[in-house]
Scaffold this active site. Structure first.
Site, PDB file in Angstrom:
ATOM      1  N   HIS A  92       6.261  -9.170   6.815  1.00  0.00           N
ATOM      2  CA  HIS A  92       6.345 -10.619   6.595  1.00  0.00           C
ATOM      3  C   HIS A  92       7.616 -11.184   7.229  1.00  0.00           C
ATOM      4  CE1 HIS A  92       5.744 -14.443   4.516  1.00  0.00           C
ATOM      5  NE2 HIS A  92       6.984 -14.374   4.090  1.00  0.00           N
ATOM      6  N   GLU A 101       5.070  -0.909  -0.234  1.00  0.00           N
ATOM      7  CA  GLU A 101       5.071  -2.347  -0.498  1.00  0.00           C
ATOM      8  C   GLU A 101       6.237  -3.048   0.203  1.00  0.00           C
ATOM      9  OE1 GLU A 101       2.475  -3.575  -1.640  1.00  0.00           O
ATOM     10  OE2 GLU A 101       1.629  -1.658  -2.292  1.00  0.00           O
TER      11      GLU A 101
END
Length: 239
Positions: free
Chosen positions: A114, A107
């Site tokens: 991003h 994750e």
């Protein structure tokens, strides 16, 4: 104008059977891998949250918070680009298993994507609203097209619009696959580079993440099989 003289709604489901079997096998593999390595302590006794924090900080993302999810499935973990948070299930957040650290670091891989402007994740995030909309209307349009194909000239139009909507669903799964694979590769490389894992931990982590990656392959295969089914329901003869 086309009429729909292809396979029927139920008979056409036969094309989904291989994808359904593949999905069940993949789901069993990820469940088995997680069950096995969630019971194996990692070499440094790090919890998922601690491993994720180490990886975030090492990549200049100390401002990204790690949140614990209340209840739910231990495999339900995600990075939220809307508020820039890593969200971990209670089991992954708190335990020091091999499965917990590799899932948590996966994750974080999304958080790094991003932050660095990784192109595929930008494309995926951009098309999410469109995919949510088209996935909602695809099957209603297809069914209306089948119903009205013999009584209205708009039946063909509705069916074709429904099929086109489903293409966007496939596009989403197609873009998601490299995003997930890249996040896993980032996790494995950095877990090793940062000393989060030893060789045994790395091997177990790779097995868990590989099994998890196959769920996205299965989702893509199911979507493609569904589109083939849709096309089989449409005949190719003019009225």
């Amino acid at each position: 104008m086309y009429y729909y003289g292809g396979m029927g709604y139920y008979s056409s489901m036969i094309v989904l059977i291989p994808a359904m079997i593949f999905t069940m096998i993949v789901q069993a593999r990820i469940n088995n891998a997680y069950r096995r390595y969630s019971q194996v302590e990692n070499s440094h006794r790090l919890t998922g949250a601690q491993a994720a924090r180490m990886m975030l900080d090492a990549n200049g993302l100390s401002g990204v918070p790690i949140q614990i999810l209340s209840g739910g499935d231990d495999l339900n973990n995600y990075y939220n680009p809307a508020d820039n948070t890593v969200n971990l299930s209670r089991g992954v957040y708190q335990t020091d298993s091999v499965a917990s650290i590799c899932i948590a670091c996966h994750e974080v891989g999304h958080a790094i994507q991003h932050a660095t402007g990784y192109a595929p994740i930008k494309v995926r995030n951009a098309i999410v609203p469109l995919v949510n909309l088209t996935s909602r209307f695809s099957w209603p349009l297809i069914m209306l097209g089948l119903i009205f194909s013999t009584t209205s000239r708009y039946g063909s139009l509705m069916f074709n619009l429904g099929a086109l909507c489903f293409v966007f669903v496939i596009l989403f799964h197609l873009v998601t696959l490299p995003v997930e694979l890249n996040a896993s590769n980032r996790a494995l490389k950095q877990m090793s580079a940062l000393g989060i894992v030893n060789d045994m931990d790395y091997s177990g982590s790779k097995k868990v993440l590989h099994a998890a990656a196959m769920t996205y392959v299965a989702a893509l295969a199911t979507a493609v099989a569904s589109l083939i089914r849709i096309l089989l329901m449409r005949g190719n003869d003019n009225r």
